[in-house]
Structure formats: C-alpha cells, structure tokens
Scaffold this active site. Sequence first.
Site, PDB file in Angstrom:
ATOM      1  N   ASP A 268     -40.252  34.367  20.685  1.00 27.93           N
ATOM      2  CA  ASP A 268     -41.467  33.722  20.223  1.00 27.93           C
ATOM      3  C   ASP A 268     -42.504  33.867  21.343  1.00 27.93           C
ATOM      4  O   ASP A 268     -42.229  34.392  22.421  1.00 27.93           O
ATOM      5  CB  ASP A 268     -41.200  32.256  19.845  1.00 27.93           C
ATOM      6  CG  ASP A 268     -42.234  31.737  18.865  1.00 27.93           C
ATOM      7  OD1 ASP A 268     -41.917  30.832  18.084  1.00 27.93           O
ATOM      8  OD2 ASP A 268     -43.376  32.258  18.868  1.00 27.93           O
TER       9      ASP A 268
HETATM   10  C1  GLC Z   1     -46.104  30.915  17.414  1.00 30.77           C
HETATM   11  C2  GLC Z   1     -45.027  30.502  16.450  1.00 30.77           C
HETATM   12  C3  GLC Z   1     -44.427  31.640  15.695  1.00 30.77           C
HETATM   13  C4  GLC Z   1     -45.483  32.687  15.446  1.00 30.77           C
HETATM   14  C5  GLC Z   1     -45.845  33.276  16.797  1.00 30.77           C
HETATM   15  C6  GLC Z   1     -46.950  34.336  16.662  1.00 30.77           C
HETATM   16  O1  GLC Z   1     -46.047  30.168  18.592  1.00 30.77           O
HETATM   17  O2  GLC Z   1     -43.971  29.689  16.951  1.00 30.77           O
HETATM   18  O3  GLC Z   1     -43.893  31.108  14.473  1.00 30.77           O
HETATM   19  O4  GLC Z   1     -45.001  33.699  14.585  1.00 30.77           O
HETATM   20  O5  GLC Z   1     -46.246  32.288  17.727  1.00 30.77           O
HETATM   21  O6  GLC Z   1     -48.135  33.744  16.271  1.00 30.77           O
END
Ligand code: GLC
Length: 747
Positions: A268
């Site tokens: 993430d």
């Molecule tokens: C965010 C989220 C994730 C998302 C990623 C990209 O922090 O936790 O679900 O896809 O970053 O935006």
Amino acid sequence: MSSATENMFNRHEDVASRVRSLMDQMTLAEKIGQMCQLEATHGYAPDYLGERLRAGQVGSVINIVDVDAVNELQRIATEESRLGIPLLVGRDVIHGFKTVFPIPLGQAATWNPDLVEEGARVAALEAATTGVNWTFAPMVDISRDPRWGRIAESFGECVLLTSELGAAMVRGFQGEALDDNGSIAACAKHFAGYGAVESGRDYATTNIPDTKLRNVYFKPFKACIDAGVSTLMTSFSDLNGIPATGNSYILTDVLRGEWGFDGFVVSDWDSVRQLQVHGLTENDSESAYEAATAGVDMEMAGDAYSNHLAEHVESGRVDLAAIDAAVARILTIKFELGLFEASQTDPGSLPDIASKRALDAARTAATQSAVLLKNDHDILPLQRAALNSIAVIGPLADARYEQLGTWIFDGDEELSVTPWHAIRDFVGDDVELQYVRAMENSRSRANDEFHRAVEAASKSDAVLLFLGEESILSGEAHSRADIGLPGDQVELVRRVRAAGRPVIAVILAGRPLTLSDIVDEVDAILYAWHPGAMGGPAIADLLFGVESPSGKLPATFPRMVGQIPIYYSQKNGGKPPTQENVVHIDDIDAFAPQTSFGMSAFHLDTCFTPLFPFGHGLSYTTFEYHNIRASHEEIRLGDVVTVSVDLANSGQVEAEEVVQLYTRDLVASLTRPVKELKGFRRVRLQPGATETISFDLHTDDLAFFGRDGQRTVEPGLFHAWIGGSSDAAQRTEFRIIAPDSVTGVNA
Ligand code: GLC
C-alpha cells in the site's frame, strides 16, 4: 485440446518465454526498477519522471489520468529506455470512474453479482480512455465494525457475499482477456485482516487467530484469486505483531505456498517504509529487506526499494532469485495486458464517457442498492395523485458531490442528479414542492432554520427528510467513534415530526448508522448509502413506486455503538442471550442483589439484537416463505443436499426478493457460527405468484478450517434456513454421516 484452450496455453507459454528472454537481458537496476511504482501527481510527469523512465527505473506510475501525458510517459518508457518496457498505470477505480456508482457497501446491498460485474466493466472502459490499465479494487476486507470509515469501500460483513461480489468485480475489470481493449488489471486489497482494526480506527492494530484468518478474512481473497485477479495489495495494518507488508506468513507461506497465487503483490502507499514506524525495522534499508523477503513484489509510492534493494542483493542478504520471481510476475501482467504490443491509448477506440450503458447500470445499481428498513402503514410508495404538497427537507436532499461517496477522484459531479432535482422532475406541476435545506451540512449545530422546516412540513401532505453523512465522514482515515446522525439532525427529525405529518427519512451515508434516536420518530426509512451519480432518479423511482425496493443489508445495524462488534455469523457462546434471560437497566430493582437475574451474553442498557439484521430489507409487496425442506435427511461426505422453499408474492405489486440460504453446523471440533450464508438469489415474482426456490449444497460448501488449519468437513447435524433476512424463520435440517456411519462426539 480445444483451439481456445490451445490458444490460451500457447499464450501463457508464449508470455513465459517472452518474460524469460526479456529478463535475460535485464540488469539488476532495471529489474529493481520494475518493482517501483512512482506517483505522477507533481506537475507534468514526463518532465520530472523522464530521466528515471529512460534509465529503466520505473515499473509503474500512479495517479495520472491525463491521457496525453500518460501516452508520453509510455512513449518515453518504450522508445527511450534501453529495453522499452511499458508502464503499469494505476488508479483507484473503486466504484465507477467518471460515472460514479453506489459505494461498494451500497453495491453489496444489491446482492447482485452480475450488476457489480457490469459496474466494474463500465468503470474499466471509462478509466481505460485515460491510459489507466490497473485499478486498486476490489477491496474485499470483511468489515464488521461500522465505526471504520473504510466499511464504505467494502462489501460488508459476510464472507460469501464479499467473496461473490469481489470475484464479480474482478471479472468486470479484467473482462474476457486482459489484453481486450478496455480491460484493466484488478487488485484485491488489503491483504489481510484490515477490517478488524481495533475500535474501527483506521490503520490500527489487528489481532486475528489463524482459524479466523482462514475461515473469514482470507476467503474473499482466495475467491478473487480463483476469479483470476492479477494483483493483491498489502494492508497497512499490523497483523498479530507483524505488519502485513512485512508478513511472510500471509504473503509467501499462504499466498504462494498454499494458494499458488502467480500474480504480483503491491504494497500500500508507502507501507514499506512504514514498517519502521510500526517498529518492525530500524530504517528504510531494513524495511526494503523485510518487505522484499516477505513477498512484496512492487513498492507503491515509496523509495525504499529503489534506494536499498540492490545493496541487499549484492551483499547476498536477498537472493537474486527472489528479485527475478517478483519481476517475472510484474512483467507477466504487462505482457498479458498486451502493453508490449500496444501501450499508447486511443480514447476514440473506447465507448464515450457516461454512455447510456454506464448511466443505466449506475441507475439500476442505485435502485437495487437502496434498503427499505421500515415502512409503517405502507406509507411508501407515495401516491402522487393523492398528494397536493410534499416538503423536501434536509442537508442531503440536494448534495450532488456528497451523494457520490468516498474514493471518487475522477467522478464527474456534473453527472450527479440529486434526489431534490429528480423528485422535482418526477412530480412536475402535479404536486407543490417545498424545499428547506434546514442545515448547512450534516454536522451543523445551528438550528435557526428549523422553524422553516417545521413550517414547510406543517403545510405538506408528506415530508421527505434527507439525512445522513457527507462523503468525507467515511472512507480512508475517516472513522467515527459515535456513528449516530451527526450534528443536530435528530433534533430536526423531532421538530419536523411534531408537525404531525407523515415523515419518510431517506438516509445517505457511507456506513450503517445508529438510528435508535429516530427509528420511532419516522414512518419509513429508505437507506440509500452514497448512491452515486444516479442516486436521485433511483430514489425518486423508489419513493413513488416506479420500482419496489429490493436491497438487503450487507452489514448489521447496531442499536448503539457499544454493541459493536455485532454481526449475524457470531458464535453462540456458552450463555447465549434470550428474551427470557435478559433484563433492561431500566427494569432493575432499586437494590438488586448480584445474582438477581439471568447471567447471559447481553448488555444491561440495550437489547441484545441489532436494530436491523444482516440481510434485512422490505419491499412494497410481501413475500412469504413456506414449506422449507431438505432433499435428504442424511448425506455422506461428497454428496449434495437440496434445500428448497416455496416463495409466494402475497402482495399487490411485482417485485424482486433476495432469497437467502443460511446453515449452521451444530457441533464441530471448532465452534461454528450460529449462521453462515451459503447461497442467495434475486427472484422476481408477479403478485400472487409462487415459485419453488432450491439451493444445492455440496458437503464441500460446509467445510471449515479446523484446529490444525486444515480444511475439513465433519459429520453431524446441520440446520438450514431460507428467508429474506438472516433472522429467517423457515428451518429444516439434515445430517452428514461419516463414511462408515460411526456414531460419536461429532457424528
Ligand atoms: C491508499 C489506500 C489504498 C489505495 C492506495 C492508492 O492509502 O489504502 O486502498 O489503493 O493508497 O491510492
């Protein structure tokens, strides 16, 4: 072997050989480059990312949706780097792209996998026009805590419903083939157990026993993998003391060792470097080591990999084989997406944005997602001909951005039609409408406009109260400790109620809210979630009976926040509460001795049942269930038992019902939930019609992961229910008998 299968085989073999030959040419730096995803949000990306692209240091970019800029990035990567490897272009396409659909929790309330698949397909076709070829969805975190803001992105509390809808969304995004024009790679997230964060506080700790991981939190991810999902994303959260992004047990032992997942895993956002914040590592270098060796193939929006992985490989701490495996998985997805043949995007080769298909699907999804929680005296549907005036009141009647919900970076607000506008268009000049916003927003404590709402209500034949939360109050990092109606909305309800006219509450929110303060103050409640761009027309169709509500709750509605966690598939415990063995705090004698009333699993200050149970949802007709039966009293392992019921539409209107099948394994070596959803089906019936609905249950559908972590089916007695909610009454039973029909503890 059929030609189609042969083509598939050749294609896979072809990809594998192409990956091998490309990797044979790659330097270590170029391999690590593929493991890096960079954000492309700072100005004109080709300018400031150009050099790193030419050096082959970027495998993917995130958060760029300008198709010309994306095409230029792809051109630089493919024409000006040594090996010309195209880019994965990632974006959160969570519930629609330009045409916004209901939030996933709302889509879950449709219990309609085909509709969820169609929504994802439409979203993929729209996103692909900008060069996006990878989305970070479906989010399949089982969510049993409505304080958690991200329940809005989930499909709710149920393992089967989340699994079926997550798989449907994967199919929608990825289409028949990843290299079809408009298909984009999907990403099941957040692996694993993110929905179990303590107190529903986002990014908090999770502690989940292995049997619960396997019987609950893992299952939707396995369903997405079985549906062919290309990628998985790790969770931010600490899982049993080892953050998911550095957790080799889930990322390697389970994901690769047990499940054989051959897609790739992305972290993430910056979650690799956050391993240090968690306290797992000393610094970015160690974080890169932990994540890479745990099984994270690509780092999202961080530079731990680009700064430190090479040193670990050169020192021998990280095997080059591990890097090669990660890069091979990433390149495989790029080949399967057809990016090496075509990395430039021609928007004209795809359907128009906001096509009729898109808007129709969004409207159907919004219509089927709304849940009729109560409807006293059949006050709904409103009879337009019988009404002279309607008051439309509240901060969410005309909030076109808010009704889109969370995670709509690319949503086109211009497409959003609010309930106020849709109702006005629907009634035309036939009915006098009065609109009073009454509150600036849902959190407002200023009630100086309430008198205008009361005045409008007193002059109307019916009041439509649009309440709830703005989109900012749910989603990532937006958890609430109190999940009641924010601001002074309850007071608004009471003041309007006092005008003595019929009051229908329409609630727009990103989570289940505690509604105990208003449930007896209104005649009807229609729960529309954040319904997306077509929410207005859908709500108008439902309020005036063009369509009958058919949504069913994908998450339990607690009476008060202190009941959380409360969900349908709870364990029975040794002292389960019953109406007989509980007492309410208000009924306790002044001086009650310690053992003066029943000892069971309840709260003194609220009823032990939810306000509205999982699977609940009313209709404008009445559905009756009769004559539930099982095809066999006894079956052996490997057999199928068919559970059937006669469903009657005993009302006056044609409508759809979501018929639900639940089972309970009464006795097992690991205690089993009091109910588990094992099947569901949407059925449309004419008034007066009756239909036999049958579900085939294979003993394999009754398997669980036992004490040893192995999947097992144990002989014994099973109850089965079929109904329109998890508190279905119609029950039958059957027994699984051991092969040698031995008797014993669990037989
Ligand atoms: C965010 C989220 C994730 C998302 C990623 C990209 O922090 O936790 O679900 O896809 O970053 O935006």
